[in-house]
Design an enzyme around this catalytic site. Structure first.
Site, mmCIF file in Angstrom:
data_model
loop_
_atom_site.group_PDB
_atom_site.id
_atom_site.type_symbol
_atom_site.label_atom_id
_atom_site.label_comp_id
_atom_site.label_asym_id
_atom_site.label_seq_id
_atom_site.Cartn_x
_atom_site.Cartn_y
_atom_site.Cartn_z
ATOM 1 N N GLY A 1 27.453 53.463 16.721
ATOM 2 C CA GLY A 1 26.179 53.293 16.772
ATOM 3 C C GLY A 1 25.788 54.071 18.148
ATOM 4 C CB THR A 2 27.763 56.289 20.169
ATOM 5 O OG1 THR A 2 28.299 55.943 20.766
ATOM 6 C CG2 THR A 2 27.300 57.603 21.409
ATOM 7 C CD GLN B 1 24.930 43.684 21.683
ATOM 8 O OE1 GLN B 1 25.346 42.690 21.260
ATOM 9 N NE2 GLN B 1 26.133 44.625 22.077
ATOM 10 C CB SER C 1 27.133 49.633 16.645
ATOM 11 O OG SER C 1 28.578 49.614 16.273
ATOM 12 C CB ALA C 2 29.826 48.254 11.602
ATOM 13 C CB CYS D 1 32.250 51.047 41.174
ATOM 14 S SG CYS D 1 31.008 50.583 41.805
#
Length: 383
Positions: A73-74, A182, A199-200, A325
């Site tokens: 996906g990225t 999503q 993205s799968a 963080c």
């Protein structure tokens, strides 16, 4: 007796769908060779790839030749943004995007800016909803090559007004890229976009498969060196067994999406209501109505985000956070910052098809004590 672990992080990666597992194992036998060769095993691999593309395109409502598989996906998001900008570089250097895009989109925008491009960020309101008037003004500005809008926030679940944003883009002649990671497999894909990615692993397919869709007529140029795979849109051979599994699982989850939404959405409503009522000094964030059916996020004042995630993990709950963080960033979520909401002790719960009402009840029963213990350890109980 130690309770079974409960996985509540489907927004990061849903458990592998049974159909995906079956398809993956079957495809390992027939899909291991290069589908571009001319011998018999390659022809069988080609048949598998073509069938996977057709099934995936049908689920998305697009043409098979508009769809390319990517390594994830990225990479699909990076390729979508950079390719959209490159294809329209003669129009201008401006990328318009919402303030709550996924980091993959923002990192592509950073690279664009580093190469003398321009990025214009459009704000959202306290629910994470796009400022549509601001968006319309931004895309109507001079030199806009591409606009990017996430279909639904992966951190807070707010569904964006994609069709309204698309109409504004159409009025200004600007192509719209939509990150639908999503949304695909959970809700109908909104209309009006020119480029889309997904993205799968978000819908129960295997990791390592992304989708990139470029509609016919869109000016888009691959930002990568020339390559003959996937219509030249993304370099390298695809992981064919994983692609086959992704296509099979997408078809299965799409057919079941309405039923899953009807089952999971009330559980999310229950989490939203019970957390707000039973945990002091907490803020449940995101749009309560126009939202993803499986995702809810809340933030606990006076609680360290990482400490809360670790405490939940020790009690058997695998959840994520948009604002923890980490040692790599040391800053809260850009999404929560853009919304102007509380970011302390942020928890994202995202359900999958295997989660039960008992899972949710157990989480709700244990959460207040966990939060109270952390506040006591930090010396902030009773503030």
């Amino acid at each position: 007796m130690i309770p079974s672990p409960v996985y509540l992080d489907a927004a990061t990666a849903a458990p592998l769908h049974p159909v995906a597992r079956q398809a993956l194992l079957a495809a390992l036998d027939d899909g291991w060779t290069d589908p571009d060769r001319l011998y018999a095993p390659a022809r069988r691999a080609r048949q598998l790839l073509d069938a996977a593309r057709e099934a995936t395109a049908e689920a998305l409502g697009v043409r098979p030749d508009e769809l390319s598989f990517t390594p994830g996906g990225t990479s699909a998001a990076h390729t979508a943004v950079l390719g959209g900008l490159l294809g329209r570089q003669r129009t201008g250097p401006v990328l318009v995007h919402s303030a709550i895009e996924h980091s993959a989109v923002l990192h592509a925008a950073e690279q664009h800016v580093a190469r003398a491009g321009t990025a214009v960020e459009v704000p959202v309101d306290r629910f994470g909803r796009l400022d549509l008037d601001g968006w319309s003004r931004a895309v109507a500005g001079p030199g806009v090559a591409l606009a990017a809008l996430i279909a639904a926030s992966h951190e807070v679940g707010t569904v964006q007004p994609v069709e309204g944003a698309a109409a504004a883009c159409a009025d200004s002649g600007v192509p719209l890229y939509v990150d639908a990671a999503q949304a695909v497999g959970r809700m109908p894909v909104p209309a009006g976009w020119s480029v889309l990615s997904a993205s799968a692993r978000k819908w129960g397919g295997p990791p390592g498969v992304g989708l990139l869709v470029v509609r016919k007529g869109t000016r888009w140029e691959s930002p990568w060196p020339a390559d003959e795979h996937e219509s030249g849109r993304t370099p390298g051979a695809v992981n064919l067994p994983a692609v086959v599994a992704a296509a099979a699982s997408l078809r299965a989850v799409t057919a079941d999406a309405a039923a899953q939404a009807a089952r999971l959405s009330p559980l999310v409503d229950r989490i939203r209501a019970r957390v707000a009522a039973e945990v002091p000094d907490v803020e449940v964030v995101g749009d309560p109505e126009r939202r993803l059916p499986h995702l809810v996020t809340f933030s606990c004042l006076y609680v360290d985000g990482e400490a809360l995630l670790h405490a939940l993990d020790r009690r058997g709950f695998a959840v994520s956070s948009g604002s923890s963080c980490t040692s790599s960033t040391l800053r809260p979520s850009h999404v929560l910052e853009a919304m102007g909401v509380l970011s302390h002790g942020n928890v994202r719960v995202s359900l999958h098809a295997g989660n039960t009402e008992a899972d949710v009840e157990r989480f709700l029963a244990e959460l207040p004590e966990i939060v109270a213990d952390l506040r006591e350890q930090a010396g902030v109980a009773g503030l």
